[in-house]
Design a protein around this motif. Structure first.
Motif, PDB file in Angstrom:
ATOM      1  N   PRO A   1       0.832  -1.215   0.000  1.00  0.00           N
ATOM      2  CA  PRO A   1       0.000   0.000   0.000  1.00  0.00           C
ATOM      3  C   PRO A   1       0.863   1.261   0.000  1.00  0.00           C
ATOM      4  O   PRO A   1       1.983   1.258   0.520  1.00  0.00           O
ATOM      5  N   PRO A   2       0.349   2.329  -0.590  1.00  0.00           N
ATOM      6  CA  PRO A   2       1.102   3.589  -0.564  1.00  0.00           C
ATOM      7  C   PRO A   2       1.160   4.153   0.851  1.00  0.00           C
ATOM      8  O   PRO A   2       0.232   3.992   1.629  1.00  0.00           O
ATOM      9  N   MET A   3       2.277   4.757   1.167  1.00  0.00           N
ATOM     10  CA  MET A   3       2.464   5.396   2.470  1.00  0.00           C
ATOM     11  C   MET A   3       2.594   6.899   2.264  1.00  0.00           C
ATOM     12  O   MET A   3       3.016   7.347   1.202  1.00  0.00           O
ATOM     13  N   ARG A   4       2.273   7.678   3.273  1.00  0.00           N
ATOM     14  CA  ARG A   4       2.376   9.135   3.170  1.00  0.00           C
ATOM     15  C   ARG A   4       3.781   9.591   2.826  1.00  0.00           C
ATOM     16  O   ARG A   4       3.977  10.579   2.146  1.00  0.00           O
ATOM     17  N   SER A   5       4.773   8.863   3.309  1.00  0.00           N
ATOM     18  CA  SER A   5       6.172   9.250   3.087  1.00  0.00           C
ATOM     19  C   SER A   5       6.596   9.061   1.639  1.00  0.00           C
ATOM     20  O   SER A   5       7.604   9.615   1.216  1.00  0.00           O
ATOM     21  N   GLY A   6       5.841   8.275   0.879  1.00  0.00           N
ATOM     22  CA  GLY A   6       6.218   7.979  -0.487  1.00  0.00           C
ATOM     23  C   GLY A   6       6.993   6.675  -0.608  1.00  0.00           C
ATOM     24  O   GLY A   6       7.190   6.153  -1.691  1.00  0.00           O
ATOM     25  N   TRP A   7       7.438   6.130   0.506  1.00  0.00           N
ATOM     26  CA  TRP A   7       8.151   4.866   0.514  1.00  0.00           C
ATOM     27  C   TRP A   7       7.137   3.735   0.461  1.00  0.00           C
ATOM     28  O   TRP A   7       5.968   3.922   0.775  1.00  0.00           O
ATOM     29  N   ARG A   8       7.578   2.558   0.115  1.00  0.00           N
ATOM     30  CA  ARG A   8       6.708   1.391   0.073  1.00  0.00           C
ATOM     31  C   ARG A   8       7.103   0.394   1.155  1.00  0.00           C
ATOM     32  O   ARG A   8       8.276   0.178   1.421  1.00  0.00           O
ATOM     33  N   THR A   9       6.110  -0.203   1.758  1.00  0.00           N
ATOM     34  CA  THR A   9       6.300  -1.293   2.690  1.00  0.00           C
ATOM     35  C   THR A   9       5.631  -2.505   2.059  1.00  0.00           C
ATOM     36  O   THR A   9       4.519  -2.403   1.552  1.00  0.00           O
ATOM     37  N   ILE A  10       6.325  -3.634   2.076  1.00  0.00           N
ATOM     38  CA  ILE A  10       5.781  -4.855   1.483  1.00  0.00           C
ATOM     39  C   ILE A  10       5.277  -5.751   2.614  1.00  0.00           C
ATOM     40  O   ILE A  10       6.028  -6.086   3.522  1.00  0.00           O
ATOM     41  N   PHE A  11       3.999  -6.122   2.532  1.00  0.00           N
ATOM     42  CA  PHE A  11       3.391  -7.043   3.493  1.00  0.00           C
ATOM     43  C   PHE A  11       3.151  -8.368   2.771  1.00  0.00           C
ATOM     44  O   PHE A  11       2.535  -8.390   1.704  1.00  0.00           O
ATOM     45  N   VAL A  12       3.640  -9.459   3.353  1.00  0.00           N
ATOM     46  CA  VAL A  12       3.529 -10.776   2.735  1.00  0.00           C
ATOM     47  C   VAL A  12       2.995 -11.765   3.764  1.00  0.00           C
ATOM     48  O   VAL A  12       3.389 -11.722   4.930  1.00  0.00           O
ATOM     49  N   SER A  13       2.122 -12.650   3.320  1.00  0.00           N
ATOM     50  CA  SER A  13       1.679 -13.770   4.154  1.00  0.00           C
ATOM     51  C   SER A  13       2.166 -15.047   3.502  1.00  0.00           C
ATOM     52  O   SER A  13       1.979 -15.256   2.301  1.00  0.00           O
ATOM     53  N   LEU A  14       2.828 -15.885   4.296  1.00  0.00           N
ATOM     54  CA  LEU A  14       3.300 -17.190   3.834  1.00  0.00           C
ATOM     55  C   LEU A  14       2.528 -18.283   4.551  1.00  0.00           C
ATOM     56  O   LEU A  14       2.151 -18.126   5.706  1.00  0.00           O
ATOM     57  N   ASP A  15       2.333 -19.401   3.872  1.00  0.00           N
ATOM     58  CA  ASP A  15       1.686 -20.570   4.460  1.00  0.00           C
ATOM     59  C   ASP A  15       2.665 -21.727   4.361  1.00  0.00           C
ATOM     60  O   ASP A  15       3.141 -22.053   3.273  1.00  0.00           O
ATOM     61  N   ASP A  16       2.967 -22.361   5.493  1.00  0.00           N
ATOM     62  CA  ASP A  16       3.925 -23.462   5.489  1.00  0.00           C
ATOM     63  C   ASP A  16       3.262 -24.831   5.300  1.00  0.00           C
ATOM     64  O   ASP A  16       3.921 -25.855   5.350  1.00  0.00           O
ATOM     65  N   GLY A  17       1.956 -24.853   5.075  1.00  0.00           N
ATOM     66  CA  GLY A  17       1.251 -26.104   4.817  1.00  0.00           C
ATOM     67  C   GLY A  17       0.675 -26.761   6.048  1.00  0.00           C
ATOM     68  O   GLY A  17       0.052 -27.809   5.950  1.00  0.00           O
ATOM     69  N   SER A  18       0.856 -26.164   7.212  1.00  0.00           N
ATOM     70  CA  SER A  18       0.263 -26.712   8.435  1.00  0.00           C
ATOM     71  C   SER A  18      -1.241 -26.483   8.406  1.00  0.00           C
ATOM     72  O   SER A  18      -1.759 -25.730   7.591  1.00  0.00           O
ATOM     73  N   GLN A  19      -1.944 -27.100   9.315  1.00  0.00           N
ATOM     74  CA  GLN A  19      -3.398 -26.988   9.364  1.00  0.00           C
ATOM     75  C   GLN A  19      -3.867 -25.587   9.732  1.00  0.00           C
ATOM     76  O   GLN A  19      -3.362 -24.994  10.684  1.00  0.00           O
ATOM     77  N   GLY A  20      -4.821 -25.050   9.003  1.00  0.00           N
ATOM     78  CA  GLY A  20      -5.494 -23.797   9.343  1.00  0.00           C
ATOM     79  C   GLY A  20      -4.572 -22.593   9.428  1.00  0.00           C
ATOM     80  O   GLY A  20      -3.558 -22.518   8.748  1.00  0.00           O
ATOM     81  N   GLU A  21      -4.947 -21.632  10.274  1.00  0.00           N
ATOM     82  CA  GLU A  21      -4.183 -20.396  10.424  1.00  0.00           C
ATOM     83  C   GLU A  21      -2.829 -20.623  11.076  1.00  0.00           C
ATOM     84  O   GLU A  21      -1.956 -19.778  10.999  1.00  0.00           O
ATOM     85  N   ARG A  22      -2.655 -21.740  11.728  1.00  0.00           N
ATOM     86  CA  ARG A  22      -1.370 -21.999  12.389  1.00  0.00           C
ATOM     87  C   ARG A  22      -0.227 -22.066  11.394  1.00  0.00           C
ATOM     88  O   ARG A  22       0.918 -21.894  11.753  1.00  0.00           O
ATOM     89  N   GLY A  23      -0.527 -22.359  10.153  1.00  0.00           N
ATOM     90  CA  GLY A  23       0.504 -22.474   9.135  1.00  0.00           C
ATOM     91  C   GLY A  23       0.824 -21.173   8.445  1.00  0.00           C
ATOM     92  O   GLY A  23       1.632 -21.149   7.524  1.00  0.00           O
TER      93      GLY A  23
END
Length: 148
Positions: free
Chosen positions: A26-48
């Motif tokens: 998402p754009p930030m006021r400062s003009g810089w970018r922050t990258i948000f990533v979600s990884l899934d390791d294959g475990s059951q449900g949200e725990r992974g």
């Protein structure tokens, strides 16, 4: 991975690996970018699932891998705020490339690969102040209707 990260201390380094399930810049006021990533390791449900945040100073080492690859090995510092656990990322690697190196040459090949410096070539030769400029070579993806 969340299950193991939830037991981590508030400040500690941790490697995490998994399949990329979401990425946002998402754009930030400062003009810089922050990258948000979600990884899934294959475990059951949200725990992974584990959430990672990569700030602008890590983009040279991580952005290309995060945007262009599906299987990710990341390193960062565990940050805990209440029930929420996030890894503040410092480095990202293409996990498929690591697996291929292991298949071809075993542990020695993996260690040689991991000891090589990582650089995002899409930002090669640009000064830090120039990263605020949008246009060719930008580090985020835009979809129709997206402000980015």
């Amino acid at each position: 991975m969340r299950s193991s990260c939830s037991r981590c201390s508030s400040v500690g380094r941790s490697p995490v690996a998994g399949a990329k399930v979401a990425i946002q810049t998402p754009p930030m006021r400062s003009g810089w970018r922050t990258i948000f990533v979600s990884l899934d390791d294959g475990s059951q449900g949200e725990r992974g699932q584990v959430d990672l945040t990569f700030f602008d100073d890590t983009h040279e080492q991580a952005a290309s891998t995060l945007v262009h690859h599906f299987l990710i090995l990341a390193r960062g510092t565990v940050s805990r705020r209440g029930q929420s656990v996030t890894v503040i990322g410092t480095l990202a690697r293409n996990l498929q490339k690591i697996a291929d190196a292991h298949r071809a040459g075993g542990t020695a090949a993996v260690l040689a690969l991991l000891n090589q410096p990582t650089h995002d070539t899409s930002d090669h030769g640009r000064e830090a102040g120039d990263r605020r400029q949008a246009g060719a070579g930008r580090l985020w993806q835009a979809s129709p209707g997206s402000p980015g």
